[in-house]
Design a protein around this motif. Sequence first.
Motif, PDB file in Angstrom:
ATOM      1  N   SER A  29     -10.932 -18.714  67.816  1.00 54.87           N
ATOM      2  CA  SER A  29     -10.053 -18.470  68.974  1.00 54.87           C
ATOM      3  C   SER A  29      -9.558 -19.767  69.608  1.00 54.87           C
ATOM      4  O   SER A  29      -8.356 -19.887  69.869  1.00 54.87           O
ATOM      5  N   ARG A  87     -13.818 -13.278  72.396  1.00 51.30           N
ATOM      6  CA  ARG A  87     -12.548 -13.392  71.667  1.00 51.30           C
ATOM      7  C   ARG A  87     -11.446 -12.560  72.322  1.00 51.30           C
ATOM      8  O   ARG A  87     -10.308 -12.998  72.426  1.00 51.30           O
ATOM      9  N   SER A 107      -2.870 -12.323  58.753  1.00 51.82           N
ATOM     10  CA  SER A 107      -2.564 -13.569  59.480  1.00 51.82           C
ATOM     11  C   SER A 107      -3.818 -14.208  60.060  1.00 51.82           C
ATOM     12  O   SER A 107      -3.912 -15.425  60.171  1.00 51.82           O
ATOM     13  N   ARG A 154     -18.444  -4.440  63.242  1.00 57.68           N
ATOM     14  CA  ARG A 154     -18.559  -5.841  62.795  1.00 57.68           C
ATOM     15  C   ARG A 154     -20.004  -6.160  62.393  1.00 57.68           C
ATOM     16  O   ARG A 154     -20.253  -6.856  61.416  1.00 57.68           O
ATOM     17  N   ARG A 176      -2.327 -10.694  65.863  1.00 54.87           N
ATOM     18  CA  ARG A 176      -2.338 -10.525  67.319  1.00 54.87           C
ATOM     19  C   ARG A 176      -0.935 -10.580  67.916  1.00 54.87           C
ATOM     20  O   ARG A 176      -0.693 -10.075  68.996  1.00 54.87           O
ATOM     21  N   ASP A 177      -0.028 -11.251  67.211  1.00 50.14           N
ATOM     22  CA  ASP A 177       1.309 -11.481  67.765  1.00 50.14           C
ATOM     23  C   ASP A 177       2.384 -11.197  66.730  1.00 50.14           C
ATOM     24  O   ASP A 177       3.452 -11.770  66.768  1.00 50.14           O
TER      25      ASP A 177
HETATM   26  O1   DC Z   1      -8.048 -10.802  62.787  1.00 50.87           O
HETATM   27  P1   DC Z   1      -9.157 -11.855  62.773  1.00 50.87           P
HETATM   28  O2   DC Z   1     -10.369 -11.477  63.572  1.00 50.87           O
HETATM   29  O3   DC Z   1      -9.493 -12.313  61.408  1.00 50.87           O
HETATM   30  O4   DC Z   1      -8.488 -13.097  63.531  1.00 50.87           O
HETATM   31  C1   DC Z   1      -9.203 -14.283  63.737  1.00 50.87           C
HETATM   32  C2   DC Z   1      -8.741 -14.974  65.001  1.00 50.87           C
HETATM   33  O5   DC Z   1      -7.426 -15.480  64.821  1.00 50.87           O
HETATM   34  C3   DC Z   1      -8.726 -14.116  66.247  1.00 50.87           C
HETATM   35  O6   DC Z   1      -9.757 -14.494  67.121  1.00 50.87           O
HETATM   36  C4   DC Z   1      -7.402 -14.374  66.901  1.00 50.87           C
HETATM   37  C5   DC Z   1      -6.641 -15.246  65.967  1.00 50.87           C
HETATM   38  N1   DC Z   1      -5.367 -14.683  65.553  1.00 50.87           N
HETATM   39  C6   DC Z   1      -4.267 -14.970  66.320  1.00 50.87           C
HETATM   40  O7   DC Z   1      -4.390 -15.632  67.334  1.00 50.87           O
HETATM   41  N2   DC Z   1      -3.041 -14.530  65.936  1.00 50.87           N
HETATM   42  C7   DC Z   1      -2.895 -13.784  64.832  1.00 50.87           C
HETATM   43  N3   DC Z   1      -1.683 -13.362  64.466  1.00 50.87           N
HETATM   44  C8   DC Z   1      -4.036 -13.465  64.041  1.00 50.87           C
HETATM   45  C9   DC Z   1      -5.258 -13.910  64.449  1.00 50.87           C
END
Ligand code: DC
Length: 230
Positions: free
Chosen positions: A108, A188, A38, A165, A138-139
């Motif tokens: 973000s 972040r 996502s 990272r 995240r959610d």
């Molecule tokens: O998992 P990632 O680092 O590729 O995600 C990139 C950004 O997207 C992260 O800073 C938060 C956001 N994100 C989010 O708010 N909700 C999600 N379900 C996935 C990622």
Amino acid sequence: MLMDIKKIIIAIDGYSSTGKSSFAKLIAKKYGLTYLDSGAMYRGVTLHAIEKGFITPSAEIDFDALKESLKGLDIHFEVAQDGSSQTYMGPRNIDREIRSLQVANLVSPIATVGFVRDYVNDLLHLFGIAGGIVMDGRDIGTTVYPNADLKIFMTASAEVRAERRFKEMKAKGENPTMAEVLDNIKTRDHIDSTREVSPLTQAPDAIVLDNSYMTFEQQMEWVDEKIKAL
Ligand code: DC
């Protein structure tokens, strides 16, 4: 295991750079599930906003223009020959570009925008409709799939995550300093967990996995047990 694994939904949430996507990919491969990233969707929208000039380097967003443009924006996943999931914007493979520090720095603020979250969530639901998926974000366990069969919340210390990272970016030919990467991770974390819309929170029924000092093998043993118990 009583569940039909082909219909299972596994939600993996947690802080950035905890290894969610590597872990999710390993689970998908082992159990024949589809992996859906996502975060790649939010990164795709961010790349789009940067290219169209809808977000400035200091994160000022032209909300009206961005909202209008999402109506025609096609971001989706395609499976490559090696079995990996690749992110596309229309016909263009953007999988590499969405991992740049420029996108990481602006994703973000883009992910805090309510209509962006609606756009991404609608697509995620479409992609996952038949089940048989592992989705990370995240959610996912709180908002996208509150009825997921297994919810995992991943965490690790900020320093361990920055180191991971940093190595990843070096391997891709980028040249950040360790301080920049650590700073990006901490910023972040803060934005992701304090934003008003759909903040990063642990679902009450999620199982915590702190993998600061765990190998992938140990993590797989851990998840095998959880899946067996379903
Ligand atoms: O998992 P990632 O680092 O590729 O995600 C990139 C950004 O997207 C992260 O800073 C938060 C956001 N994100 C989010 O708010 N909700 C999600 N379900 C996935 C990622």
